[in-house]
Design an enzyme around this catalytic site. Structure first.
Site, short mmCIF file in Angstrom:
data_model
loop_
_atom_site.label_atom_id
_atom_site.label_comp_id
_atom_site.label_asym_id
_atom_site.label_seq_id
_atom_site.Cartn_x
_atom_site.Cartn_y
_atom_site.Cartn_z
N LYS A 89 0.86 -1.18 0.00
CA LYS A 89 0.00 0.00 0.00
C LYS A 89 0.90 1.23 0.00
O LYS A 89 1.84 1.31 0.79
CB LYS A 89 -0.87 -0.02 1.28
CG LYS A 89 -1.80 1.16 1.40
CD LYS A 89 -3.18 0.81 0.90
CE LYS A 89 -4.03 2.04 0.66
NZ LYS A 89 -3.83 2.65 -0.68
N GLN A 110 7.24 4.00 3.89
CA GLN A 110 5.85 3.54 3.95
C GLN A 110 5.71 2.25 4.76
O GLN A 110 4.67 2.03 5.40
CB GLN A 110 5.35 3.32 2.51
CG GLN A 110 3.86 3.30 2.34
CD GLN A 110 3.24 4.68 2.31
OE1 GLN A 110 3.79 5.58 1.70
NE2 GLN A 110 2.10 4.86 2.95
N LYS A 113 5.48 3.42 8.41
CA LYS A 113 4.27 4.23 8.57
C LYS A 113 3.04 3.34 8.62
O LYS A 113 2.20 3.46 9.50
CB LYS A 113 4.16 5.19 7.38
CG LYS A 113 2.95 6.08 7.41
CD LYS A 113 2.81 6.86 6.11
CE LYS A 113 4.11 7.52 5.71
NZ LYS A 113 3.92 8.60 4.75
N LYS A 125 5.46 2.11 -3.04
CA LYS A 125 5.28 3.47 -3.59
C LYS A 125 5.48 3.38 -5.09
O LYS A 125 6.14 2.46 -5.58
CB LYS A 125 6.32 4.43 -2.99
CG LYS A 125 5.95 5.89 -3.13
CD LYS A 125 4.97 6.33 -2.07
CE LYS A 125 4.49 7.76 -2.34
NZ LYS A 125 3.67 8.25 -1.20
N GLY A 164 -3.15 8.27 -3.87
CA GLY A 164 -2.62 9.54 -4.36
C GLY A 164 -1.31 9.92 -3.69
O GLY A 164 -0.85 9.27 -2.75
N ASP A 165 -0.69 10.95 -4.18
CA ASP A 165 0.50 11.58 -3.58
C ASP A 165 0.67 12.89 -4.35
O ASP A 165 -0.28 13.34 -5.01
CB ASP A 165 1.73 10.66 -3.69
CG ASP A 165 2.91 11.19 -2.86
OD1 ASP A 165 2.85 11.08 -1.63
OD2 ASP A 165 3.87 11.74 -3.42
N THR A 208 -4.96 13.14 5.77
CA THR A 208 -3.53 13.34 6.11
C THR A 208 -3.36 14.64 6.89
O THR A 208 -2.69 14.68 7.94
CB THR A 208 -2.67 13.32 4.84
OG1 THR A 208 -2.96 12.15 4.10
CG2 THR A 208 -1.19 13.34 5.20
N ASN A 239 -2.92 18.98 -1.06
CA ASN A 239 -3.89 18.24 -0.25
C ASN A 239 -3.54 18.25 1.24
O ASN A 239 -4.38 18.57 2.08
CB ASN A 239 -3.98 16.79 -0.77
CG ASN A 239 -4.82 15.91 0.11
OD1 ASN A 239 -4.31 15.23 0.98
ND2 ASN A 239 -6.13 15.95 -0.05
N SER A 375 -6.99 5.35 4.11
CA SER A 375 -7.03 4.52 2.90
C SER A 375 -7.32 3.08 3.26
O SER A 375 -8.07 2.39 2.56
CB SER A 375 -5.69 4.59 2.16
OG SER A 375 -5.59 5.78 1.44
P1 NDP Z 1 0.04 17.93 -3.62
O1 NDP Z 1 0.51 17.65 -5.00
O2 NDP Z 1 -1.42 18.03 -3.38
O3 NDP Z 1 0.73 19.24 -3.05
C1 NDP Z 1 2.11 19.35 -2.97
C2 NDP Z 1 2.44 20.75 -2.50
O4 NDP Z 1 3.85 20.84 -2.27
C3 NDP Z 1 2.11 21.82 -3.53
O5 NDP Z 1 1.85 23.03 -2.88
C4 NDP Z 1 3.42 21.89 -4.33
O6 NDP Z 1 3.59 23.13 -4.99
C5 NDP Z 1 4.43 21.76 -3.21
N1 NDP Z 1 5.66 21.18 -3.76
C6 NDP Z 1 5.78 20.04 -4.49
N2 NDP Z 1 7.06 19.85 -4.84
C7 NDP Z 1 7.74 20.89 -4.34
C8 NDP Z 1 9.10 21.26 -4.36
N3 NDP Z 1 10.02 20.51 -5.02
N4 NDP Z 1 9.45 22.40 -3.71
C9 NDP Z 1 8.53 23.15 -3.05
N5 NDP Z 1 7.22 22.84 -3.00
C10 NDP Z 1 6.84 21.73 -3.63
O7 NDP Z 1 0.69 16.77 -2.71
P2 NDP Z 1 0.25 16.30 -1.26
O8 NDP Z 1 -0.24 17.46 -0.47
O9 NDP Z 1 -0.57 15.10 -1.42
O10 NDP Z 1 1.66 15.81 -0.68
C11 NDP Z 1 2.54 16.66 0.03
C12 NDP Z 1 3.53 15.82 0.81
O11 NDP Z 1 2.81 15.00 1.74
C13 NDP Z 1 4.39 14.85 -0.01
O12 NDP Z 1 5.65 14.70 0.62
C14 NDP Z 1 3.62 13.55 0.10
O13 NDP Z 1 4.45 12.42 -0.12
C15 NDP Z 1 3.16 13.63 1.55
N6 NDP Z 1 2.03 12.79 1.90
C16 NDP Z 1 0.83 12.91 1.25
C17 NDP Z 1 -0.24 12.13 1.62
C18 NDP Z 1 -1.59 12.31 1.03
O14 NDP Z 1 -2.54 11.68 1.55
N7 NDP Z 1 -1.77 13.13 0.02
C19 NDP Z 1 -0.11 11.09 2.66
C20 NDP Z 1 1.17 11.12 3.36
C21 NDP Z 1 2.19 11.91 2.93
P3 NDP Z 1 3.33 23.19 -6.59
O15 NDP Z 1 1.87 23.38 -6.74
O16 NDP Z 1 4.14 24.37 -7.02
O17 NDP Z 1 3.86 21.91 -7.18
#
Ligand code: NDP
Length: 443
Positions: A89, A110, A113, A125, A164-165, A208, A239, A375
């Site tokens: 997962k 993961q 976690k 992943k 998602g991610d 999250t 997200n 999830s």
């Molecule tokens: P999203 O794609 O929804 O959002 C990512 C955010 O981070 C955006 O604001 C993006 O900006 C910014 N970002 C991405 N890459 C970079 C970078 N290289 N430098 C600066 N800012 C950056 O992703 P999520 O919110 O889903 O995920 C965010 C983090 O949380 C990740 O590390 C993910 O692995 C982790 N995560 C997510 C989960 C989930 O349920 N969604 C669960 C557990 C962990 P921009 O719009 O400019 O790309």
């Protein structure tokens, strides 16, 4: 050299081009030293050598056609790291920076976690170096279909359940699911984060971010502090960031920042979340648009961690966003808690700065586990062909996050490292996986 050091040194030689994976493995193996270096049973079973090697890694071609008829080829990945405690997962990341090192670091994290959630799910992943930014809806759909044309061979409700991610939200999960169903003729819970009309769980979108704030709230409470009136800095505007801001504001915190990969907003009046949702979720625009509506807020290019002053920091964007200089800045400016919403947003040197300065720190594998936990609740609802209310799922999520906190704390106390939640989270996550691997023999 100790057992854990020997495994880490061998891993570095074997994977010289995978810095993110080595960084994650270093954090975990250092934290596990008090367990694995004091009991020879683990070395005898080659447990760490097996733990750091994925059970399977799949890389494949994703050919797709853009709106002008031009052919593009991206690279797809699925790393099925460990299935000792349940089906694989873990999410799918769509971002141009994606490579094998990043997917392996995320898959490795993961494992622990997923174990921490207390639910029966293994670690994996996947993703692609595809960049969703600027693509039309039809291009996203064609890419997702092309991705699933290969991925479907390796996933399934009892085998591997992606989610998602970064770059993969409800829209992408919908297209991936539609193509899976088309190819297999099966309506099953093969992906999570699905739309509510076809098997998605209420509260998965929020999970999250909400979970991050639930565990932060418990951490603060346990240390005589309160989310209410805390000055909270958030990075990201995706997200995780959006729903962390929402829950923190509901608990009475003052959230003063958010960001994207270009720059960040500081709004001393408190972030206007409806506006952020509109910019990022509806219009799919850049965060700098925020100041068009709120000219009193400030937009700057670069990293929010270079400039923000807060009590509580919730990094929710991406890996390695906080380095040791930025960590020192946070400490000097009075920050007393850092809880990771993203995966590995704080690098290892920065973590050391925070721990040495007695800043309360929870690593992402514990603090962002609410997403994958929900999830797993979605998988449960799919398998019983039923659905729970928002309140039911949210209450289960909160219970899981509070359990994770006390589970980590118990490990900290047992190994005499009070408040070192890096050690606590890794050991607590590891024990269940290690027990399962030992019980299942050398496989
Ligand atoms: P999203 O794609 O929804 O959002 C990512 C955010 O981070 C955006 O604001 C993006 O900006 C910014 N970002 C991405 N890459 C970079 C970078 N290289 N430098 C600066 N800012 C950056 O992703 P999520 O919110 O889903 O995920 C965010 C983090 O949380 C990740 O590390 C993910 O692995 C982790 N995560 C997510 C989960 C989930 O349920 N969604 C669960 C557990 C962990 P921009 O719009 O400019 O790309």
């Amino acid at each position: 050299m100790t057992y854990s050091q020997k495994v880490l040194e061998d891993l570095k030689i074997k994977n010289p081009d995978q810095p993110e994976f080595i960084q994650a493995a270093t954090e975990v193996l250092d934290a596990l030293a008090p367990v694995v270096d004091t009991d020879p049973v683990y070395e005898k079973a080659g447990l760490l050598e097996r733990l750091v090697e994925p059970e399977r890694q799949i890389m494949f071609r994703i050919p797709w056609v853009d709106d002008k008829g031009a052919v593009h080829v991206n690279r797809g990945y699925r790393v099925q790291f460990n299935s000792a405690i349940g089906p694989y997962k873990g999410g799918l990341r769509l971002h141009p920076s994606v490579n094998l090192s990043i997917i392996k670091f995320l898959g490795f994290e993961q494992i622990f976690k997923n174990s921490l959630t207390g639910l029966p799910i293994g670690g994996a992943k996947g993703g692609s170096d595809f960049d969703p930014k600027g693509k039309s809806d039809m291009e996203i759909m064609r890419f997702c279909q092309a991705f699933m044309n290969e991925l479907f061979k390796y996933v399934g409700a009892d085998e591997d359940v992606p989610a998602g991610d970064i770059g993969t939200g409800a829209r992408e999960v919908g297209y991936l699911y539609g193509q899976y169903k088309k190819l297999t003729n099966r309506s099953e819970g093969v992906l999570t984060g699905k739309g509510l009309s076809f098997g998605g769980s209420l509260a998965r979108t929020e999970a999250t971010g909400y979970g991050l704030v639930y565990i932060t709230e418990e951490l603060l409470k346990d240390h005589g502090k309160d989310m209410k009136d805390a000055r909270v800095a958030v990075s990201g505007s995706g997200n995780v960031a959006i729903y962390a801001i929402e829950k923190a504001q509901q608990l009475g915190a003052k959230v003063i920042s958010c960001s994207d990969s270009n720059g960040y907003i500081i709004d001393e009046n408190g972030i206007d979340l409806d506006l952020v949702k509109k910019i990022k979720e509806v219009d799919r625009k850049r965060i700098k648009e925020y100041v068009n509506t709120h000219p009193e807020a400030v937009y700057s290019e670069g990293s929010v961690w270079d400039n923000v002053t807060c009590d509580v920091a919730l990094p929710c964007a991406t890996q390695n966003e906080i380095n040791k200089v930025q960590a020192k800045r946070l400490v000097d400016n009075g920050c007393y808690a850092v809880c990771e919403g993203a995966n590995m947003p704080t690098d290892n040197e920065a973590i050391n700065v925070l721990l040495e300065s007695k800043v309360l720190f929870i690593p992402g594998k514990a603090s962002n586990a609410g997403g994958v936990a929900t999830s797993a609740l979605e998988m449960g609802q799919n398998s019983i062909r039923s659905s729970w209310t928002f309140e039911e799922v949210d209450a289960k999520l909160k219970g899981i996050m509070i359990n994770i906190y006390y589970h980590m704390k118990e490990a900290c106390d047992k190994y005499n490292v009070p408040d070192n939640f890096v050690v606590g989270a890794n050991i607590a996550g590891f024990m269940k996986v290690a027990d399962a691997m030992m019980a299942q023999g050398i496989v």
